[in-house]
Design a protein around this motif. Structure first.
Motif, short mmCIF file in Angstrom:
data_model
loop_
_atom_site.label_atom_id
_atom_site.label_comp_id
_atom_site.label_asym_id
_atom_site.label_seq_id
_atom_site.Cartn_x
_atom_site.Cartn_y
_atom_site.Cartn_z
N ALA A 159 0.85 -1.19 0.00
CA ALA A 159 0.00 0.00 0.00
C ALA A 159 0.89 1.24 0.00
O ALA A 159 1.94 1.25 0.63
CB ALA A 159 -0.90 0.01 1.23
N THR A 160 0.47 2.28 -0.71
CA THR A 160 1.17 3.56 -0.63
C THR A 160 0.78 4.22 0.69
O THR A 160 -0.13 3.74 1.37
CB THR A 160 0.74 4.51 -1.77
N ASP A 161 1.45 5.30 1.04
CA ASP A 161 0.96 6.02 2.21
C ASP A 161 0.20 7.28 1.79
O ASP A 161 0.16 8.27 2.52
CB ASP A 161 2.06 6.30 3.25
N ILE A 162 -0.44 7.21 0.63
CA ILE A 162 -1.27 8.32 0.15
C ILE A 162 -2.72 8.07 0.58
O ILE A 162 -3.28 7.01 0.27
CB ILE A 162 -1.20 8.43 -1.39
N THR A 163 -3.30 9.04 1.28
CA THR A 163 -4.69 8.85 1.71
C THR A 163 -5.61 8.86 0.48
O THR A 163 -5.27 9.42 -0.56
CB THR A 163 -5.16 9.96 2.67
N LEU A 164 -6.76 8.27 0.65
CA LEU A 164 -7.72 8.15 -0.45
C LEU A 164 -8.07 9.52 -1.05
O LEU A 164 -8.05 9.70 -2.27
CB LEU A 164 -8.98 7.48 0.10
N GLU A 165 -8.36 10.48 -0.20
CA GLU A 165 -8.74 11.81 -0.68
C GLU A 165 -7.60 12.46 -1.45
O GLU A 165 -7.79 13.05 -2.51
CB GLU A 165 -9.17 12.72 0.49
N ARG A 166 -6.39 12.34 -0.90
CA ARG A 166 -5.22 12.92 -1.57
C ARG A 166 -4.98 12.22 -2.90
O ARG A 166 -4.62 12.86 -3.89
CB ARG A 166 -4.00 12.78 -0.64
N LEU A 167 -5.16 10.92 -2.92
CA LEU A 167 -4.93 10.15 -4.14
C LEU A 167 -5.86 10.60 -5.26
O LEU A 167 -5.42 10.83 -6.40
CB LEU A 167 -5.12 8.65 -3.84
N VAL A 168 -7.14 10.74 -4.94
CA VAL A 168 -8.11 11.17 -5.96
C VAL A 168 -7.75 12.58 -6.45
O VAL A 168 -7.77 12.85 -7.66
CB VAL A 168 -9.55 11.09 -5.41
N ASP A 169 -7.39 13.46 -5.53
CA ASP A 169 -6.97 14.82 -5.94
C ASP A 169 -5.74 14.77 -6.83
O ASP A 169 -5.65 15.49 -7.82
CB ASP A 169 -6.66 15.68 -4.70
N LEU A 170 -4.79 13.93 -6.45
CA LEU A 170 -3.54 13.81 -7.20
C LEU A 170 -3.81 13.33 -8.63
O LEU A 170 -3.26 13.87 -9.60
CB LEU A 170 -2.64 12.81 -6.47
N ILE A 171 -4.67 12.34 -8.77
CA ILE A 171 -5.02 11.83 -10.10
C ILE A 171 -5.61 12.97 -10.93
O ILE A 171 -5.26 13.16 -12.10
CB ILE A 171 -6.01 10.66 -9.99
N HIS A 172 -6.45 13.78 -10.31
CA HIS A 172 -7.07 14.89 -11.04
C HIS A 172 -6.05 15.98 -11.36
O HIS A 172 -6.13 16.62 -12.40
CB HIS A 172 -8.25 15.43 -10.25
N GLU A 173 -5.08 16.18 -10.47
CA GLU A 173 -4.03 17.16 -10.77
C GLU A 173 -3.26 16.77 -12.03
O GLU A 173 -2.78 17.63 -12.77
CB GLU A 173 -3.05 17.29 -9.59
N PHE A 174 -3.14 15.46 -12.27
CA PHE A 174 -2.47 14.99 -13.49
C PHE A 174 -3.48 14.73 -14.61
O PHE A 174 -3.19 14.03 -15.56
CB PHE A 174 -1.65 13.72 -13.18
N GLU A 175 -4.68 15.29 -14.46
CA GLU A 175 -5.73 15.23 -15.47
C GLU A 175 -6.19 13.81 -15.78
O GLU A 175 -6.56 13.49 -16.91
CB GLU A 175 -5.29 15.95 -16.76
N GLY A 176 -6.13 12.94 -14.79
CA GLY A 176 -6.55 11.56 -15.00
C GLY A 176 -7.96 11.31 -14.50
O GLY A 176 -8.61 12.18 -13.91
N LEU A 177 -8.43 10.09 -14.78
CA LEU A 177 -9.72 9.64 -14.25
C LEU A 177 -9.46 8.79 -13.01
O LEU A 177 -8.55 7.95 -13.01
CB LEU A 177 -10.44 8.76 -15.28
N ALA A 178 -10.27 9.01 -11.98
CA ALA A 178 -10.13 8.23 -10.73
C ALA A 178 -11.37 7.36 -10.56
O ALA A 178 -12.47 7.88 -10.38
CB ALA A 178 -9.98 9.18 -9.54
N ILE A 179 -11.17 6.07 -10.65
CA ILE A 179 -12.30 5.14 -10.60
C ILE A 179 -12.07 4.15 -9.46
O ILE A 179 -11.01 3.50 -9.40
CB ILE A 179 -12.42 4.38 -11.96
N ALA A 180 -13.03 4.05 -8.57
CA ALA A 180 -12.90 3.09 -7.46
C ALA A 180 -13.04 1.67 -8.02
O ALA A 180 -14.03 1.36 -8.67
CB ALA A 180 -13.96 3.36 -6.41
N ALA A 181 -12.03 0.85 -7.80
CA ALA A 181 -11.99 -0.49 -8.41
C ALA A 181 -12.88 -1.47 -7.63
O ALA A 181 -13.03 -1.36 -6.41
CB ALA A 181 -10.56 -1.01 -8.46
N HIS A 182 -13.44 -2.40 -8.37
CA HIS A 182 -14.24 -3.51 -7.80
C HIS A 182 -14.92 -3.15 -6.47
O HIS A 182 -14.62 -3.74 -5.43
CB HIS A 182 -13.42 -4.79 -7.67
#
Lengths: 240, 118
Positions: free
Chosen positions: A131-154
């Motif tokens: 596991a990374t030590d990136i919190t869920l909220e930070r991770l979703v924000d980070l994906i958006h900062e890189f203009e990506g799509l954030a999709i919760a898996a399974h």
């Protein structure tokens, strides 16, 4: 508008838990055989095999969306999908700074990096199943900062699914979609009406590629169109 | 014997992040788990919950299940949002440097046990 059949969650031989036969050429030919026009490559916490898959897919007219399946600090799996390799690898840099530990090939499996000719060019020594030590909220924000799509898996699976890990989907989390492992469960997802659903194979073995797919009704095959499909812009639609 | 959170915090040397008066709560038993869906399904009212999760959802779960407090293990630091929510919902957060196993063993030694058939 045209329909595009997409499987946005496929692992390669870089994931320690995936079969070694999950090589770029095998994945592309299996995708073609299954009638997929768009494939997402999402290894655990890493993206090094995306370029090799992409180079093979271009020849077959299949669009590759490069991404990864990131494990948040809470051990929630989030698919991060990007429109450019540059942004994907910048994002990977941040993920790797926050991913600790070294892989043990004997215990967890090999993490093979290949080129477009399927020659082994290296092994990732990162503990990709960790596991990374990136919190869920930070991770979703980070994906958006890189203009990506954030999709919760399974989300319908207990282990590593957002609902299993966290009990419910946190308020105010800006996910772009929820992925179902079993599309028949869509009506049983609490809060499910608030996000669009996709379904994908989560293939770790070759025959699993395309076993589930999402159909996007859109103008052209690219990530910007998929983003608009998820928001049902104009006549665009997502069907699982 | 029934322990209070304060007695537990002192015996286990826990760092308490909460209003002092909330530590007077009685601990009826315990539950350990990191899958919040499992805790929602199985934890019982008045129990203290031992977990490594620090996400704000732990407070919502503790509140929904009427747990008396949360012990976060391995010295992990709760997120800002978790601290705010814990304050709003009056859920005491207690942090231990120990692992879940070691916290549970010490609680058991202190007499924190679930009733028969739990």
């Amino acid at each position: 508008m045209k329909e595009f059949k997409a499987d946005l969650h496929i692992h390669t031989c870089l994931s320690p838990c995936a079969d070694l036969e999950m090589s770029p050429r095998n994945i592309v030919s299996e995708a073609k055989r299954k009638g997929l026009q768009v494939i997402g490559i999402c290894d655990h916490n890493s993206a090094e095999n995306v370029p090799a898959v992409e180079k093979n897919a271009v020849r077959e007219g299949i669009l590759v969306i490069g991404g990864m399946e990131v494990t948040s600090k809470e051990e929630v799996h989030i698919l991060a999908l990007f429109g450019s390799e540059e942004r994907l690898f910048s994002f990977q840099g941040t993920v790797h700074e926050n991913l600790h530990g070294t892989n043990d090939e004997k215990r967890y499996g090999e993490q093979v990096i290949v080129n477009e000719e399927e020659e082994v060019i290296g092994f990732s020594d990162k503990l990709l199943i960790g596991a990374t030590d990136i919190t869920l909220e930070r991770l979703v924000d980070l994906i958006h900062e890189f203009e990506g799509l954030a999709i919760a898996a399974h989300v319908d699976r207990e282990g590593f699914g957002i609902i299993g890990q966290l009990g419910f989907i946190p308020e105010g989390l800006h996910l772009d979609a929820l992925e179902l492992a079993d599309p028949s469960k869509r009506d049983r997802i609490p809060q499910g009406g608030r996000w669009p659903f996709i379904t994908s194979s989560d293939a770790h073995q070759l025959q699993e590629v395309g076993r589930r797919s999402t159909t996007f009704l859109m103008e052209a095959a690219n990530i910007a169109e998929i983003r608009q499909c998820l928001s049902s812009v104009d006549e665009r639609r997502t069907r699982i | 014997m029934t322990r209070t959170l304060k007695e537990i915090a002192e015996a286990l040397n826990l760092a308490a992040i909460t209003r002092e008066d909330l530590l007077a709560r009685k601990v009826t038993g315990g539950y350990a788990g990191d899958l919040l869906s499992d805790v929602l399904a199985h934890a019982g009212k008045g129990q203290v919950w031992i977990t490594l999760q620090t996400h704000a959802n732990v407070v919502a779960v503790a509140s929904a299940k009427e747990l008396c407090g949360i012990i976060i293990v391995h010295g992990r630091t709760p997120e800002e949002g978790t601290l705010r929510k814990a304050e709003d919902e009056h859920i005491p957060l207690l942090v231990s440097p120990l692992s879940t196993y070691d916290v549970v063993c010490r609680l058991y030694q202190l007499g924190v046990k679930n009733g028969e058939g739990v």
